[in-house]
Scaffold this active site. Sequence first.
Site, PDB file in Angstrom:
ATOM      1  N   ILE A   1       1.006  -1.221  -0.532  1.00  0.00           N
ATOM      2  CA  ILE A   1       0.322  -0.648  -0.167  1.00  0.00           C
ATOM      3  C   ILE A   1       1.045   1.077   0.216  1.00  0.00           C
ATOM      4  O   ILE A   1       1.344   1.673   0.998  1.00  0.00           O
ATOM      5  CB  ILE A   1      -1.424   0.273   0.847  1.00  0.00           C
ATOM      6  CG1 ILE A   1      -1.639  -1.457   1.447  1.00  0.00           C
ATOM      7  CG2 ILE A   1      -1.636   0.569   1.095  1.00  0.00           C
ATOM      8  CD1 ILE A   1      -2.525  -1.326   2.212  1.00  0.00           C
TER       9      ILE A   1
ATOM     10  N   GLY B   1       8.863   4.426   2.306  1.00  0.00           N
ATOM     11  CA  GLY B   1       7.726   4.488   3.428  1.00  0.00           C
ATOM     12  C   GLY B   1       5.855   3.868   2.916  1.00  0.00           C
ATOM     13  O   GLY B   1       5.347   4.708   2.457  1.00  0.00           O
ATOM     14  N   SER B   2       5.092   3.362   3.615  1.00  0.00           N
ATOM     15  CA  SER B   2       3.909   2.772   3.395  1.00  0.00           C
ATOM     16  C   SER B   2       3.629   1.690   5.033  1.00  0.00           C
ATOM     17  O   SER B   2       4.197   1.830   5.484  1.00  0.00           O
ATOM     18  CB  SER B   2       3.951   2.438   1.910  1.00  0.00           C
ATOM     19  OG  SER B   2       2.648   2.229   1.939  1.00  0.00           O
ATOM     20  N   ARG B   3       3.133   0.910   4.032  1.00  0.00           N
ATOM     21  CA  ARG B   3       2.482  -0.321   4.840  1.00  0.00           C
ATOM     22  C   ARG B   3       2.290  -1.573   4.261  1.00  0.00           C
ATOM     23  O   ARG B   3       2.084  -0.914   2.716  1.00  0.00           O
ATOM     24  CB  ARG B   3       1.665  -0.267   5.932  1.00  0.00           C
ATOM     25  CG  ARG B   3      -0.218   0.625   4.795  1.00  0.00           C
ATOM     26  CD  ARG B   3      -1.036   0.611   5.731  1.00  0.00           C
ATOM     27  NE  ARG B   3      -1.930  -0.284   6.297  1.00  0.00           N
ATOM     28  CZ  ARG B   3      -3.606  -0.095   6.649  1.00  0.00           C
ATOM     29  NH1 ARG B   3      -3.491   1.152   7.231  1.00  0.00           N
ATOM     30  NH2 ARG B   3      -4.351  -1.121   6.933  1.00  0.00           N
TER      31      ARG B   3
END
Length: 220
Positions: free
Chosen positions: A157, A187-189
Amino acid sequence: MTLHKEGYTIIAGATLLLLILNAAIQHFMPTIEWLHLLFLAISVIFLILIIQFFRVPKRVVTTDETRIVAPCDGKVVVIEEVVESEYFKGPRRQISIFMSPLNVHVNWNPISGIVQYFKYHPGLYLVAWHPKSSTDNERTTTVIRTAQGQEILFRQIAGAVARRIRWYIKEGDAVQQSTQMGFIKFGSRVDIFVPLDAKINVNLNDKTVGSVTVLAELPA
């Protein structure tokens, strides 16, 4: 430790830009030595941060068809029962891992098997911890079916800063646990959806080591 191929162009471009800027400052302000040193220090720190972002550490991994390993480095921010509506269309346990800009950003296959389903979704760039980021942000959805017939779904994501997702798999591929499947820049998930009867081995706020930390164990 090595550098990931996704970083080659960015690192080279950043290095060239910083060299030009430092040269320009020395050319147009030759007498202000403190400014030269300050900008040089800032440039070195900035370049080190970019390089560390694309690092690929060496890790000792073991494979186990009954265990689901973390697909990324980060912090566990969600463990809850949800209804997964894209593929399973039913209840699953969701484990979400937030990746800060300081984490390693390689993504690994959480389990061995066949890529049963893969889809890329264009979307928004909400902050990664936003409740709707899992369904509204730019993302990929991957389902791996194990040799025992269990299916594990996980999503890369994008977040407010991460606006480029890379993947190296496609439907029909045979993949090995703890091998690289993609990369998310800056950066994210990642969300992982496991069966309700899987044993969860992590807690909220736990730090994960991608390709190593065991998130859950599948029932026999």
